[in-house]
Design a protein around this motif. Structure first.
Motif, PDB file in Angstrom:
ATOM      1  N   SER A 417       0.708  -1.360   0.026  1.00 50.64           N
ATOM      2  CA  SER A 417      -0.028  -0.068   0.118  1.00 50.64           C
ATOM      3  C   SER A 417       0.674   1.480   0.183  1.00 50.64           C
ATOM      4  O   SER A 417       1.065   2.025  -0.828  1.00 50.64           O
ATOM      5  N   LEU A 420       2.222   2.157  -3.337  1.00 49.82           N
ATOM      6  CA  LEU A 420       1.585   2.083  -4.371  1.00 49.82           C
ATOM      7  C   LEU A 420       1.077   3.849  -4.377  1.00 49.82           C
ATOM      8  O   LEU A 420       0.934   4.018  -5.008  1.00 49.82           O
ATOM      9  N   ASP A 424       1.730   6.658  -7.214  1.00 50.39           N
ATOM     10  CA  ASP A 424       0.311   7.348  -7.495  1.00 50.39           C
ATOM     11  C   ASP A 424       1.343   8.779  -7.184  1.00 50.39           C
ATOM     12  O   ASP A 424       0.349   9.588  -8.014  1.00 50.39           O
ATOM     13  N   GLN A 432       3.036   1.405  -9.643  1.00 47.55           N
ATOM     14  CA  GLN A 432       1.585   1.251  -9.811  1.00 47.55           C
ATOM     15  C   GLN A 432       0.935   0.142  -9.902  1.00 47.55           C
ATOM     16  O   GLN A 432       0.649  -0.553  -9.347  1.00 47.55           O
ATOM     17  N   SER A 436       0.513  -2.804  -7.176  1.00 49.68           N
ATOM     18  CA  SER A 436      -1.039  -3.108  -6.999  1.00 49.68           C
ATOM     19  C   SER A 436      -0.931  -5.331  -7.176  1.00 49.68           C
ATOM     20  O   SER A 436      -2.077  -5.562  -6.304  1.00 49.68           O
ATOM     21  N   ALA A 440      -1.884  -7.473  -4.009  1.00 51.04           N
ATOM     22  CA  ALA A 440      -3.668  -8.632  -4.153  1.00 51.04           C
ATOM     23  C   ALA A 440      -2.939  -9.848  -4.382  1.00 51.04           C
ATOM     24  O   ALA A 440      -3.229 -10.903  -3.333  1.00 51.04           O
ATOM     25  N   HIS A 455      -7.746  -5.392  -6.361  1.00 51.98           N
ATOM     26  CA  HIS A 455      -6.095  -5.086  -6.438  1.00 51.98           C
ATOM     27  C   HIS A 455      -5.933  -5.318  -8.097  1.00 51.98           C
ATOM     28  O   HIS A 455      -5.183  -4.612  -8.756  1.00 51.98           O
ATOM     29  N   ARG A 458      -7.121  -3.367 -10.946  1.00 50.79           N
ATOM     30  CA  ARG A 458      -6.140  -2.624 -11.102  1.00 50.79           C
ATOM     31  C   ARG A 458      -5.297  -2.491 -11.903  1.00 50.79           C
ATOM     32  O   ARG A 458      -4.776  -1.820 -12.671  1.00 50.79           O
ATOM     33  N   ALA A 459      -4.611  -3.018 -11.285  1.00 51.51           N
ATOM     34  CA  ALA A 459      -2.697  -4.261 -11.773  1.00 51.51           C
ATOM     35  C   ALA A 459      -2.903  -4.209 -13.830  1.00 51.51           C
ATOM     36  O   ALA A 459      -2.635  -3.545 -14.542  1.00 51.51           O
ATOM     37  N   ARG A 462      -3.305  -1.103 -15.482  1.00 48.03           N
ATOM     38  CA  ARG A 462      -2.726  -0.305 -15.545  1.00 48.03           C
ATOM     39  C   ARG A 462      -1.560  -1.370 -16.760  1.00 48.03           C
ATOM     40  O   ARG A 462      -0.794  -0.395 -17.507  1.00 48.03           O
TER      41      ARG A 462
END
Length: 488
Positions: A417, A420, A424, A432, A436, A440, A455, A458-459, A462
């Motif tokens: 976290s 990340l 960000d 990122q 992620s 995960a 997660h 989101r990965a 990206r």
């Protein structure tokens, strides 16, 4: 890091090797970055993003042919892969194939007109073509040892030089004033050195001698002049300021060897020696760099603090160089010893940058040999010294990976976290993605399947944005498994 080191630690994943390569690239450790990307490619040979990343490293080291080969391989299955097109154009440009480079810059610009890199590429390639062609009254230099360019029309040509490509003297004389002015402009402060080199060649006693390495003085002087000749031709074509500064520095080092100057200025001598060591290590000449570092350390240890006021800092730097070289050679115990010496000197001298460097390297050694708890402790000590967002994202991720290896999944998630958040802050899509994935994986081990899915999603976004097909495929597979567990 390579798979041959499995006995010293567990085999990492493709994404971990790529992340390591990215971090090493940012630190300008291009040879090590190539090793990481090559190991990643041994796991996924056709990953086009990894090929482009390795190509960039080759280009930084001046190996344009290898850079071009990787770029072309990345385009094998998708001719419109914009990163591959850009990298191929850059490799061609570096090789001096400006016309072909211009074609690929245009092709990429047509596909991705919003990217500034292609527009700038078109501009610099066109300028290079214009400069290499020149005006009707200009004379284009030959890259084949023609030193007549540097002589005035009434000058004396040295009998020791070879001129295989002589021009007609009358025609040459008509162009000389303009060419002479151009040479002075391009060579800058080295122009007077070049003239002096010409005079040295007329000293028959001097040119018969040899330097300590056994190389003949005559060969070295002629080599220096030929080097200036070829660099002038290159500068005539594209005039890269950064290259001029770098090459002048290299030339000055060669010039010092000719003059047999002793280290009357210890600080200057040390700085030049450290630069030679760094160049050797960065170009993959590990044994040579290690030998030079050990020799310099013997010399520096004999000097007093009055001779070299920053002696402690220099010794720490040398311990770091030796430690990194030993790491590359697989001698982890001795590497650890030298990095710990670097740390000891940094603490005594209250040298924060040196302390951060030493802690970074000690942590890397521990992680390489599978001592993850020690790596965590060292890297957590380094955390207050970290300034840049990219270094934070990398360090948080590496600590999290160590916790994951130790099956301490809560801590792994927490550091994921933090990685990340750092990524960000600097809008770094690659980190990122890495952070992620780490989160995960930790959530999956903790049984938090819904969070794991979020997660991974989101990965995946990206990975698609980065056009990383291999990462997308791996994440999609993991995502299907996580979604299946959610529905159970």
């Amino acid at each position: 890091m390579s798979d041959n080191e499995e006995g010293q630690g567990p085999k990492s994943t493709f994404s971990t090797y790529v992340a390591e390569g990215d971090q090493l690239f940012q630190k300008r450790e291009y040879v090590k970055a190539i090793e990481s990307f090559s190991t990643a490619l041994s796991l996924q040979p056709d990953d086009k993003n990894c090929l482009v990343a390795r190509s960039r490293c080759y280009l930084k080291l001046g190996d344009a042919e290898s850079a071009l080969k990787d770029a072309e391989t990345s385009l094998k299955d998708n001719k419109d892969f914009f990163k591959g097109l850009y990298q191929k154009a850059e490799a061609l440009y570096t090789m001096g194939d400006f016309e072909f480079a211009l074609v690929y810059y245009h092709r990429g610009n047509k596909l991705r007109p919003e990217l500034q890199e292609f527009r700038l590429g078109i501009q610099k390639a066109q300028e290079a073509i214009d400069n290499s062609v020149g005006s009707p009254s200009s004379v284009k230099l030959e890259n084949k040892g023609d030193l007549s360019f540097f002589h005035k029309s009434n000058g004396v040509r040295s009998k020791h030089l070879n001129h295989p490509h002589k021009r007609e003297s009358k025609k040459h004389g008509q162009k000389m004033d303009k060419n002479e002015k151009s040479a002075k402009e391009l060579l800058g402060e080295l122009y007077s050195d070049r003239e002096y080199l010409e005079k040295l060649l007329q000293d028959e006693d001097l040119i018969k001698g040899k330097i300590r390495t056994g190389e003949r003085v005559q060969d070295l002087i002629v080599g220096c002049i030929s080097y200036l000749d070829t660099r002038t031709a290159f500068w005539q074509q594209q005039k890269p300021i950064y290259a001029r500064q770098r090459d002048r520095k290299i030339m000055q080092q060669q010039w010092n060897r000719v003059l047999h100057k002793p280290p009357t200025d210890p600080t200057r001598y040390v700085l030049d020696s450290l630069e030679e060591i760094d160049t050797a290590l960065s170009s993959g000449n590990t044994e040579s760099g290690l030998k030079k570092a050990r020799e310099l350390m013997k010399v520096v240890k004999e000097w007093s603090g009055e001779v070299l006021p920053n002696k402690r800092e220099v010794l720490g730097n040398l311990h770091s160089c030796i430690g990194n070289a030993l790491m590359d050679l697989g001698n982890m115990d001795k590497a650890l010893h030298h990095h710990e010496k670097d740390l000891e000197l940094a603490k005594k001298g209250d040298l924060m940058d040196s302390k951060s460097r030493a802690l970074d390297n000690i942590g890397r050694v521990y992680a390489r040999i599978g001592r993850f708890q020690q790596a965590i402790e060292v890297w957590e000590e380094k955390l207050p010294l970290v300034c840049g967002g990219l270094e934070k994202a990398w360090l948080f991720h590496e600590i999290g990976r160590c916790y994951l290896e130790l099956k301490r999944y809560g801590e792994a998630r927490d550091y994921g976290s933090r990685s990340l958040m750092a990524a960000d802050d600097i809008s770094d899509e690659k980190w990122q993605l890495n952070a992620s994935v780490l989160m995960a994986q930790a959530e999956l081990k903790l049984g938090n399947y819904k969070a794991c899915v979020l997660h991974f999603e989101r990965a995946l976004d990206r990975a698609k944005l980065l056009q990383d097909d291999s990462a997308s495929e791996a994440i999609q597979k993991a995502l299907r498994e996580a979604r299946h567990r959610v529905t159970q």
